[in-house]
Design a protein around this motif. Structure first.
Motif, PDB file in Angstrom:
ATOM      1  N   GLU A  21      -3.829   3.245  -0.614  1.00  0.00           N
ATOM      2  CA  GLU A  21      -4.155   2.676  -1.950  1.00  0.00           C
ATOM      3  C   GLU A  21      -3.630   1.328  -2.157  1.00  0.00           C
ATOM      4  O   GLU A  21      -2.186   1.558  -1.937  1.00  0.00           O
ATOM      5  CB  GLU A  21      -4.047   3.707  -3.227  1.00  0.00           C
ATOM      6  CG  GLU A  21      -4.491   2.950  -4.435  1.00  0.00           C
ATOM      7  CD  GLU A  21      -4.152   3.978  -5.661  1.00  0.00           C
ATOM      8  OE1 GLU A  21      -4.771   3.818  -6.581  1.00  0.00           O
ATOM      9  OE2 GLU A  21      -3.268   4.795  -5.396  1.00  0.00           O
ATOM     10  N   HIS A  22      -4.130   0.245  -2.435  1.00  0.00           N
ATOM     11  CA  HIS A  22      -3.376  -0.891  -2.757  1.00  0.00           C
ATOM     12  C   HIS A  22      -2.469  -0.732  -4.091  1.00  0.00           C
ATOM     13  O   HIS A  22      -3.123  -0.222  -5.092  1.00  0.00           O
ATOM     14  CB  HIS A  22      -4.322  -2.263  -2.996  1.00  0.00           C
ATOM     15  CG  HIS A  22      -3.682  -3.413  -2.763  1.00  0.00           C
ATOM     16  ND1 HIS A  22      -2.961  -3.887  -4.088  1.00  0.00           N
ATOM     17  CD2 HIS A  22      -3.510  -4.261  -1.875  1.00  0.00           C
ATOM     18  CE1 HIS A  22      -2.535  -5.046  -3.816  1.00  0.00           C
ATOM     19  NE2 HIS A  22      -2.767  -5.499  -2.312  1.00  0.00           N
ATOM     20  N   TYR A  81       0.784  -1.111   0.027  1.00  0.00           N
ATOM     21  CA  TYR A  81       0.048  -0.006  -0.093  1.00  0.00           C
ATOM     22  C   TYR A  81       0.721   1.214   0.113  1.00  0.00           C
ATOM     23  O   TYR A  81       2.092   1.185   0.530  1.00  0.00           O
ATOM     24  CB  TYR A  81      -1.051   0.167   1.182  1.00  0.00           C
ATOM     25  CG  TYR A  81      -2.339  -0.933   1.089  1.00  0.00           C
ATOM     26  CD1 TYR A  81      -3.410  -0.117   0.511  1.00  0.00           C
ATOM     27  CD2 TYR A  81      -2.192  -1.985   1.493  1.00  0.00           C
ATOM     28  CE1 TYR A  81      -4.527  -0.934   0.638  1.00  0.00           C
ATOM     29  CE2 TYR A  81      -3.527  -2.927   1.445  1.00  0.00           C
ATOM     30  CZ  TYR A  81      -4.668  -2.315   1.023  1.00  0.00           C
ATOM     31  OH  TYR A  81      -5.641  -3.161   0.662  1.00  0.00           O
ATOM     32  N   ASP A 103      -1.365  -2.646  -6.107  1.00  0.00           N
ATOM     33  CA  ASP A 103      -1.835  -3.712  -7.540  1.00  0.00           C
ATOM     34  C   ASP A 103      -3.348  -3.424  -7.943  1.00  0.00           C
ATOM     35  O   ASP A 103      -3.451  -3.330  -8.765  1.00  0.00           O
ATOM     36  CB  ASP A 103      -1.617  -5.017  -7.271  1.00  0.00           C
ATOM     37  CG  ASP A 103      -0.065  -5.456  -6.689  1.00  0.00           C
ATOM     38  OD1 ASP A 103       0.802  -4.683  -7.309  1.00  0.00           O
ATOM     39  OD2 ASP A 103       0.352  -6.187  -5.897  1.00  0.00           O
ATOM     40  N   THR A 104      -4.122  -3.516  -6.841  1.00  0.00           N
ATOM     41  CA  THR A 104      -5.675  -3.143  -7.249  1.00  0.00           C
ATOM     42  C   THR A 104      -6.182  -2.246  -7.011  1.00  0.00           C
ATOM     43  O   THR A 104      -7.208  -1.863  -7.809  1.00  0.00           O
ATOM     44  CB  THR A 104      -6.484  -4.402  -6.311  1.00  0.00           C
ATOM     45  OG1 THR A 104      -6.368  -3.869  -4.778  1.00  0.00           O
ATOM     46  CG2 THR A 104      -5.630  -5.752  -6.150  1.00  0.00           C
ATOM     47  N   GLY A 105      -5.737  -1.109  -6.545  1.00  0.00           N
ATOM     48  CA  GLY A 105      -6.141   0.175  -6.558  1.00  0.00           C
ATOM     49  C   GLY A 105      -7.062   0.198  -5.391  1.00  0.00           C
ATOM     50  O   GLY A 105      -7.977   1.209  -5.068  1.00  0.00           O
ATOM     51  N   GLU A 106      -7.444  -0.858  -4.643  1.00  0.00           N
ATOM     52  CA  GLU A 106      -8.384  -0.831  -3.610  1.00  0.00           C
ATOM     53  C   GLU A 106      -7.863   0.095  -2.518  1.00  0.00           C
ATOM     54  O   GLU A 106      -6.963   0.545  -2.149  1.00  0.00           O
ATOM     55  CB  GLU A 106      -8.384  -2.178  -2.878  1.00  0.00           C
ATOM     56  CG  GLU A 106      -9.374  -2.265  -1.693  1.00  0.00           C
ATOM     57  CD  GLU A 106      -9.239  -3.512  -1.047  1.00  0.00           C
ATOM     58  OE1 GLU A 106     -10.181  -3.726  -0.074  1.00  0.00           O
ATOM     59  OE2 GLU A 106      -8.569  -4.571  -1.625  1.00  0.00           O
TER      60      GLU A 106
END
Length: 332
Positions: free
Chosen positions: A226-227, A208, A229-232
């Motif tokens: 924000e993650h 993150y 890789d995933t943008g979560e």
């Protein structure tokens, strides 16, 4: 004092420079130490005064500030000239082979030899690359920790994954209400034991990065992460944010001296000699094969540089100083 001719002038007042000053006194050399900032102790004083240091032989644990205090006391044993707020820039070789160092204020310092223990130069923290972050720098956004008590019972977010970030998480865990560590990679740069301890004591978010900071006035209240890789996205409530993304240094005018460098460090041989006769270097400022990047390694390099300087000044000089247990200063 500035116009006097010294045997050795040490440029840099961090741990290695301070111990080098002590050993130079052991060699009965007229010694001066010049430090660019207003305080001695280098990177430790500026960024890690309360960090616990455990990788020095014979010292189980000591705070950075405690180590610096002891080193300053030791360095003053033989009364060297110690001057702060002296940013060395200019260098001139005199007709007799000695050097004339000049600081940014134009002050001259005359010396037979120079030992560079300047670390990475003038240290500056790598700032958090988030829009509007500078607004909180006078509030609860920190790039260094001076007192652990400031964070007592607070929700602390640490951004970073190196040794210092891991150590701070472990140091703060017993003090803070909650410690959250944000790192852009899954792997951490700290020692394995310390990383395992951190994962027990703190909540860890990887991979993150901090995306946004929200707050009122100069105080951060929430951190958006924000993650990678995933943008979560996640939100973390925060009373303090500590950023440890590394530091960078600037050698300033020293870069114009003609010293050989590699990967931003001065190249030396086993005698701590640079490519310029009469100039030596030690500590974080140097590179050579199999260098040990620990304070303990610098504590060995400084005396080697002093011994080389003594031989440069007087080729018939002894290879090294007598042991401190035999020195008249300590046997009286």
């Amino acid at each position: 004092m500035a116009d006097d001719l010294y045997d050795v002038t040490i440029v840099g007042g961090g741990p290695v420079g301070l111990f080098t000053a002590f050993y130079s006194g052991m060699r009965n050399l007229k010694t001066k130490l010049l430090e660019s900032s207003g305080e001695l102790g280098g990177k430790i004083t500026q960024f890690y005064p309360e960090k616990t240091i455990r990788d020095i032989g014979g010292i189980q644990a000591v705070t950075g500030a405690g180590l610096v205090r002891a080193l300053i006391g030791q360095a003053k044993t033989f009364a060297p000239a110690i001057l702060c707020n002296r940013h060395v820039s200019g260098l001139e070789r005199m007709p007799d082979g000695s050097f004339l160092l000049k600081t940014d204020n134009g002050e001259p310092h005359h010396t037979k030899t120079i030992i560079l223990t300047a670390g990475a130069g003038i240290f500056k923290p790598v700032k958090l690359d988030v829009k509007g972050a500078e607004r909180f720098e006078s509030g609860n956004l920190y790039y260094t920790i001076e007192q652990l008590e400031v964070f007592r019972n607070k929700r602390v977010v640490i951004s970073g994954g190196g040794n210092a970030a891991v150590d701070w998480a472990n140091e703060l865990a017993p003090v803070a209400e909650r410690v959250s560590v944000i790192h852009r990679r899954d792997l951490f740069g700290g020692f394995e034991r310390q990383v395992c301890e951190m994962k027990k004591l703190a909540e860890v978010f990887t991979p993150y990065k901090i995306k946004s900071l929200y707050g009122e006035g100069e105080s951060i209240r929430r951190v958006e992460i924000e993650h990678a890789d995933t943008g979560e996205m996640h939100w973390l409530e925060a009373d303090a944010v500590i950023v440890n993304h590394g530091i960078y240094g600037d050698y300033g005018g020293i870069l114009n001296w003609g010293l050989a460098m590699q990967e931003g460090r001065f190249v030396v041989n086993g005698a701590m000699e640079t490519n310029i006769a009469g100039i030596f270097a030690a500590g974080d400022a140097v590179t050579y094969p199999h260098k040990l990047k620990l304070i303990a390694g610098g504590f060995a390099e400084g005396p080697v540089a002093v011994n080389s300087a003594a031989k440069y000044i007087s080729p018939d000089a002894e290879l090294m100083a007598m042991y401190s247990t035999h020195h008249e200063r300590f046997t009286k």
